[in-house]
Design an enzyme around this catalytic site. Structure first.
Site, PDB file in Angstrom:
ATOM      1  N   GLU A 106       4.065  -4.884   7.465  1.00 59.78           N
ATOM      2  CA  GLU A 106       3.145  -3.903   8.058  1.00 59.78           C
ATOM      3  C   GLU A 106       3.435  -3.652   9.527  1.00 59.78           C
ATOM      4  OE1 GLU A 106       2.352  -6.248   5.944  1.00 59.78           O
ATOM      5  OE2 GLU A 106       0.746  -5.643   4.593  1.00 59.78           O
TER       6      GLU A 106
ATOM      7  N   GLY B 280       0.784  -5.105   1.144  1.00 63.50           N
ATOM      8  CA  GLY B 280      -0.357  -5.267   0.251  1.00 63.50           C
ATOM      9  C   GLY B 280       0.034  -5.914  -1.076  1.00 63.50           C
TER      10      GLY B 280
ATOM     11  N   GLU C  66      -0.085  -9.446  -0.461  1.00 65.99           N
ATOM     12  CA  GLU C  66      -1.484  -9.849  -0.279  1.00 65.99           C
ATOM     13  C   GLU C  66      -2.179 -10.006  -1.642  1.00 65.99           C
ATOM     14  OE1 GLU C  66      -2.155  -6.687   2.686  1.00 65.99           O
ATOM     15  OE2 GLU C  66      -3.100  -8.245   3.903  1.00 65.99           O
TER      16      GLU C  66
ATOM     17  N   ALA D 100       0.841  -1.197   0.000  1.00 67.03           N
ATOM     18  CA  ALA D 100       0.000   0.000   0.000  1.00 67.03           C
ATOM     19  C   ALA D 100       0.875   1.246   0.000  1.00 67.03           C
ATOM     20  CB  ALA D 100      -0.879  -0.013   1.242  1.00 67.03           C
TER      21      ALA D 100
HETATM   22  C1  LIG Z   1      -9.187  -2.146   6.702  1.00 73.82           C
HETATM   23  C2  LIG Z   1      -8.220  -2.886   5.855  1.00 73.82           C
HETATM   24  C3  LIG Z   1      -7.071  -2.031   5.414  1.00 73.82           C
HETATM   25  C4  LIG Z   1      -6.119  -2.776   4.522  1.00 73.82           C
HETATM   26  C5  LIG Z   1      -5.085  -1.882   3.976  1.00 73.82           C
HETATM   27  C6  LIG Z   1      -4.034  -2.646   3.285  1.00 73.82           C
HETATM   28  C7  LIG Z   1      -2.825  -2.504   4.005  1.00 73.82           C
HETATM   29  C8  LIG Z   1      -1.693  -2.698   3.428  1.00 73.82           C
HETATM   30  C9  LIG Z   1      -0.530  -2.440   4.241  1.00 73.82           C
HETATM   31  C10 LIG Z   1       0.699  -2.186   3.443  1.00 73.82           C
HETATM   32  O1  LIG Z   1       0.926  -2.652   2.376  1.00 73.82           O
HETATM   33  S1  LIG Z   1       1.753  -1.138   4.225  1.00 73.82           S
HETATM   34  C11 LIG Z   1       3.155  -1.117   3.184  1.00 73.82           C
HETATM   35  C12 LIG Z   1       3.963  -2.315   3.390  1.00 73.82           C
HETATM   36  N1  LIG Z   1       5.180  -2.182   2.643  1.00 73.82           N
HETATM   37  C13 LIG Z   1       6.335  -1.810   3.180  1.00 73.82           C
HETATM   38  O2  LIG Z   1       6.466  -1.623   4.376  1.00 73.82           O
HETATM   39  C14 LIG Z   1       7.493  -1.639   2.249  1.00 73.82           C
HETATM   40  C15 LIG Z   1       8.199  -0.378   2.538  1.00 73.82           C
HETATM   41  N2  LIG Z   1       9.284  -0.160   1.633  1.00 73.82           N
HETATM   42  C16 LIG Z   1      10.492  -0.745   1.767  1.00 73.82           C
HETATM   43  O3  LIG Z   1      10.739  -1.563   2.623  1.00 73.82           O
HETATM   44  C17 LIG Z   1      11.563  -0.306   0.832  1.00 73.82           C
HETATM   45  O4  LIG Z   1      11.230   0.956   0.372  1.00 73.82           O
HETATM   46  C18 LIG Z   1      11.774  -1.252  -0.365  1.00 73.82           C
HETATM   47  C19 LIG Z   1      10.487  -1.493  -1.111  1.00 73.82           C
HETATM   48  C20 LIG Z   1      12.352  -2.570   0.124  1.00 73.82           C
HETATM   49  C21 LIG Z   1      12.781  -0.584  -1.350  1.00 73.82           C
HETATM   50  O5  LIG Z   1      13.953  -0.268  -0.660  1.00 73.82           O
HETATM   51  P1  LIG Z   1      15.068   0.651  -1.371  1.00 73.82           P
HETATM   52  O6  LIG Z   1      16.148   0.811  -0.348  1.00 73.82           O
HETATM   53  O7  LIG Z   1      15.403   0.079  -2.677  1.00 73.82           O
HETATM   54  O8  LIG Z   1      14.389   2.022  -1.654  1.00 73.82           O
HETATM   55  P2  LIG Z   1      13.737   3.075  -0.675  1.00 73.82           P
HETATM   56  O9  LIG Z   1      14.602   4.266  -0.653  1.00 73.82           O
HETATM   57  O10 LIG Z   1      13.405   2.457   0.627  1.00 73.82           O
HETATM   58  O11 LIG Z   1      12.378   3.421  -1.393  1.00 73.82           O
HETATM   59  C22 LIG Z   1      12.358   4.140  -2.626  1.00 73.82           C
HETATM   60  C23 LIG Z   1      11.279   5.186  -2.538  1.00 73.82           C
HETATM   61  O12 LIG Z   1      10.022   4.506  -2.493  1.00 73.82           O
HETATM   62  C24 LIG Z   1       9.279   4.972  -1.380  1.00 73.82           C
HETATM   63  N3  LIG Z   1       8.449   3.860  -0.880  1.00 73.82           N
HETATM   64  C25 LIG Z   1       8.854   2.620  -0.605  1.00 73.82           C
HETATM   65  N4  LIG Z   1       7.817   1.864  -0.247  1.00 73.82           N
HETATM   66  C26 LIG Z   1       6.733   2.659  -0.293  1.00 73.82           C
HETATM   67  C27 LIG Z   1       5.357   2.450  -0.030  1.00 73.82           C
HETATM   68  N5  LIG Z   1       4.865   1.248   0.351  1.00 73.82           N
HETATM   69  N6  LIG Z   1       4.510   3.484  -0.151  1.00 73.82           N
HETATM   70  C28 LIG Z   1       4.973   4.696  -0.565  1.00 73.82           C
HETATM   71  N7  LIG Z   1       6.278   4.961  -0.825  1.00 73.82           N
HETATM   72  C29 LIG Z   1       7.133   3.942  -0.703  1.00 73.82           C
HETATM   73  C30 LIG Z   1      10.334   5.407  -0.384  1.00 73.82           C
HETATM   74  O13 LIG Z   1       9.798   6.306   0.542  1.00 73.82           O
HETATM   75  C31 LIG Z   1      11.380   6.029  -1.273  1.00 73.82           C
HETATM   76  O14 LIG Z   1      10.941   7.314  -1.651  1.00 73.82           O
HETATM   77  P3  LIG Z   1      11.548   8.612  -0.936  1.00 73.82           P
HETATM   78  O15 LIG Z   1      10.964   9.749  -1.703  1.00 73.82           O
HETATM   79  O16 LIG Z   1      13.031   8.482  -1.020  1.00 73.82           O
HETATM   80  O17 LIG Z   1      11.063   8.593   0.483  1.00 73.82           O
END
Ligand SMILES: CCCCCC/C=C/CC(=O)SCCNC(=O)CCNC(=O)[C@H](O)C(C)(C)COP(=O)(O)OP(=O)(O)OC[C@H]1O[C@@H](n2cnc3c(N)ncnc32)[C@H](O)[C@@H]1OP(=O)(O)O
Length: 725
Positions: free
Chosen positions: A123, A100, A103, A60
């Site tokens: 998460e 997500g 998922e 997400a």
């Molecule tokens: C009532 C029911 C509700 C249901 C709702 C459904 C719920 C879903 C929950 C989720 O999915 S929560 C998200 C879970 N995902 C994560 O925690 C992943 C987080 N990201 C990472 O761990 C890392 O970013 C990565 C994907 C492993 C990549 O690592 P890398 O070192 O290659 O790059 P980064 O510098 O970390 O990331 C690049 C850039 O992308 C942005 N970013 C990463 N993930 C997300 C994300 N999920 N959403 C938005 N943005 C994301 C990150 O912030 C970087 O950008 P920035 O501008 O430099 O900050």
């Protein structure tokens, strides 16, 4: 967005939202539209879902959690829609499938992954749980123990492990998309019932209840006040107790609890703060966007004490060839033995072990007492003990021996970088790299630029942090830099509280209940009380250079507690001597017990100095320790030592055991409310007018006066109105 394309019989839906294909509302809508289109098209016999640019999806869109209901509401039903499709749906997982994203893959009937892909439900690390039915599908697919482990820790697992767990059906080394299309063609017409995870029973574990009780106890032990792990556990337990639909309802309820807990906000702030500090800038105008790092092909570490050993280990793990230097053979051999021990241990944890690390190869790790071998290295990290004269002598020598472009780093926790740089002929290449002990484990690297440090030097040190898998935070030069400077008033308050009537275990307990990994007295015993004692002697605060007639509890007109000095004079250096603020089972022991000797000593001390003992409650302990630390943070921001509150928070979370679910000290202050922090500091500083650390900083006063603006606006008040502070 998600792009829909129809090949032969297989429709392709490609998730597209750079850089990580996060599932925004637009992506989910397009995914749903694509599924419906495929369903309605009779020539489509199967569907393949993949992500653009070699990444399936990082889950997400975390930034979209400010509109949680709309995003959350959308994802679960889309996953159900995938699963209920009458045409087989195959997930082609490249790069990452997280949260997500995983998922969505769990909703698919088949999952095929590239061998280098990573999967996880992280998460929990954002204060949430997998809220799109993941807590109900994953245990049905891989069993309760493995699912609980993944969901409550949030760890990312490699594709090879995912295959072993049965999380994916196949892994490939070549083109995942082509392999997924082949698989989709192959399974056309096969029954889908057995592939729908929501219809599967949760595999039985012998004595499930006992297993779950034990798992819960472990989760609680590790959570230290963080809610998400326990609620993740409860959601998985619901899968073991209820039919799928009821489990999903429970998952949603628990998700809502977490969403409104405040901890999720703090953890998501911490996630972005860690990324924000990569975009460093200095008041002089240097910044990450214009400075280019120089390559580090070979490095050197000087000094193989505790810090040097950890730093060497860290460099070897990062695959950087290096020379490790000591002053004489005796220390070299001692250091080499200790480094080899650390490396053997690290190798055992890694796939491929010692062969991968290759530390027996002298071309990769060379031990020497010969300074001349440092001639051709690109970067030196000096890690001798904290003594300015010694450091200057070494830097003087380095500037004569090292090649002109070599970066000269000093591992110091407080000393003046400019003074060290003054001993060289290249102050622009001198920089502070403050590692935290144990240096091969702790994630923080405080990077300190001096007056002359070049942007290239900063960029190179930041690049080194990334190579070492550490979080580099760039800060300015002042005594103690950011981390230790904020720590001084915190520790000072802790000791003053003892003078006034508290006990080491009461202070530690209050701060550990708040979420710190370890309270200030246990920490001081672990680090060794002699370290601070030496520094205070160097500063003339105690010891033979203290002028005769100096009042026992005052220095330079301010309140001072000689308690730590007195303990050292009694040979109580902490764990290493078996006694410090606590008593240990033996010298080097780790089990702290309150020491009757110390309590008696404190009581005599109070009598000697006419201090009336009073009961000090937990609230006062927390407020005095935490708010004085935060207050120093505001002073640091006002002085331009750090370019934003995120820097301070990342430092505290990664280097000082600050509970991440409270977002760091400055974020915590923003949640308490700056007017309240200010009011408390005012109250305590009136009661203790001789303690400057309790006098509210001008910047804090300013922010409270302008109406407690959100944290991300704080720095704008500084740049616009600093002249009025
Ligand atoms: C009532 C029911 C509700 C249901 C709702 C459904 C719920 C879903 C929950 C989720 O999915 S929560 C998200 C879970 N995902 C994560 O925690 C992943 C987080 N990201 C990472 O761990 C890392 O970013 C990565 C994907 C492993 C990549 O690592 P890398 O070192 O290659 O790059 P980064 O510098 O970390 O990331 C690049 C850039 O992308 C942005 N970013 C990463 N993930 C997300 C994300 N999920 N959403 C938005 N943005 C994301 C990150 O912030 C970087 O950008 P920035 O501008 O430099 O900050």
């Amino acid at each position: 967005m998600a792009q829909y394309a129809r090949g032969s019989a297989v429709a392709v839906i490609r998730l597209r939202n750079p850089p990580v294909n996060a599932l925004s509302r637009a992506v989910l809508q397009a995914l749903e539209d694509g599924l419906k289109k495929a369903d309605a098209d009779p020539s489509v016999k199967a569907v393949m879902i993949c992500g653009e640019n070699g990444k399936f999806s990082a889950g997400a869109d975390i930034r979209g959690f400010s509109a949680p209901k709309r995003l959350g509401g959308a994802l679960g039903p889309v996953v159900s829609l995938i699963e209920s499709s009458e045409k087989p749906v195959v997930a082609a997982i490249e790069g990452v499938a997280l949260g997500g994203g995983l998922e969505v893959a769990l909703g698919c009937h088949y999952r095929i992954a590239h061998v280098k892909a990573r999967m996880g439900l992280p998460e929990v690390t954002l204060g949430l749980l997998p809220g799109a039915e993941g807590t109900q599908r994953l245990p049905r697919l891989i069993g309760v123990p493995a699912a609980l482990d993944m969901i409550t820790t949030g760890k990312h697992i490699p594709a090879t492990e995912a295959l072993k767990l049965g999380l994916v059906d196949e892994i490939v080394e070549e083109n995942t998309i082509e392999a997924a299309i082949r698989l989709a063609n192959k399974v056309i017409g096969q029954p889908l019932g057995p592939r729908r995870l929501s219809l599967k029973p949760v595999p039985k574990v012998p004595n499930m209840e006992a297993f779950l009780d034990e798992a819960l106890a472990k989760v609680k032990r590790q959570a230290r006040g963080c809610l998400a792990p326990e609620l993740c556990f409860q959601a998985v337990r619901a899968a073991t107790q209820s039919p799928f639909a009821d489990g999903v309802r429970r998952e949603r309820e628990l998700f809502q609890v977490l969403l409104s807990s405040g901890q999720a906000q703090a953890l998501q702030y911490a996630f972005f703060a860690e990324r924000a500090v990569r975009r460093w800038a200095t008041p002089g105008g240097a910044s990450w966007s214009s400075a280019a790092p120089q390559p580090v092909r070979r490095a050197a570490v000087i000094g193989l004490g505790t810090m040097g050993r950890g730093i060497v280990t860290s460099l070897v793990k990062a695959n950087i060839p290096l020379v490790a230097l000591e002053q004489d053979l005796e220390n070299l051999n001692k250091g080499r033995k200790a480094v080899m021990f650390l490396l053997e241990r690290e190798a055992m944890k890694m796939e491929g072990g010692a062969q991968v690390l290759d530390f027996h190869n002298p071309a990769r790790l060379q031990f020497t007492v010969d300074f001349d071998l440092l001639r051709d290295v690109d970067l030196v990290i000096e890690a001798v003990f904290e003594n300015m004269a010694l450091k200057k002598e070494i830097f003087h020598k380095l500037s004569k021996i090292c090649k002109p472009g070599a970066l000269l780093c000093t591992n110091t926790s407080a000393l003046n970088i400019d003074e060290i740089a003054s001993a060289t002929n290249r102050p622009q290449q001198v920089i502070g790299t403050h590692f935290f002990s144990p240096a091969h484990v702790m994630r923080l690297l405080e990077i300190i630029y001096g007056r002359h440090t070049s942007p290239t030097a900063i960029a190179t040190a930041m690049q080194l942090a990334t190579a070492l898998k550490k979080v580099g935070v760039v800060v300015g030069n002042c005594f103690g830099f950011v981390g230790n400077r904020m720590m001084f008033p915190y520790v000072q308050q802790a000791v003053f509280l003892l003078e006034e009537g508290s006990r080491p275990d009461a202070v530690d307990q209050a701060l550990e209940d708040f979420g710190f990994k370890i309270g200030p007295f246990r920490m001081s015993d672990l680090a060794g009380l002699d370290v601070g004692w030496r520094s205070r002697k160097d500063q003339g605060l105690t010891g033979p250079s203290l002028p005769a007639g100096t009042p026992a509890r005052q220095r330079r007109g301010q309140r001072y507690s000689p308690l730590p000095d007195l303990l050292c004079e009694h040979g109580r250096f902490g764990q290493k001597t078996g006694k410090g603020w606590y008593l240990y089972e033996k010298a080097g022991g780790r089990t702290a017990t309150p020491d009757p000797w110390l309590l008696n000593f404190l009581s005599q001390y109070r009598d000697t100095h006419g201090i009336q003992t009073r009961f000090i409650d937990q609230e006062e302990i927390l407020e005095r320790c935490l708010f004085s630390l935060i207050n120093e943070g505001f002073a640091i921001l006002a002085e331009g030592i750090a370019s934003g509150p995120e820097h301070l928070d990342v430092i505290y979370i990664n280097g000082y055991g600050w509970p991440k679910h409270r977002g760091g000290p400055m974020f915590y202050a923003s949640t308490v409310g700056l007017p309240r922090v200010l009011a408390k500091l005012q109250k305590y500083s009136e009661a203790h007018p001789d303690v400057p650390g309790l006098q509210p900083s001008a910047f804090l006063k300013k922010l409270a006066a302008v109406g407690n603006p959100p944290l991300k606006e704080w720095m704008s008040y500084l740049s616009q109105q600093s002249s009025k502070l």
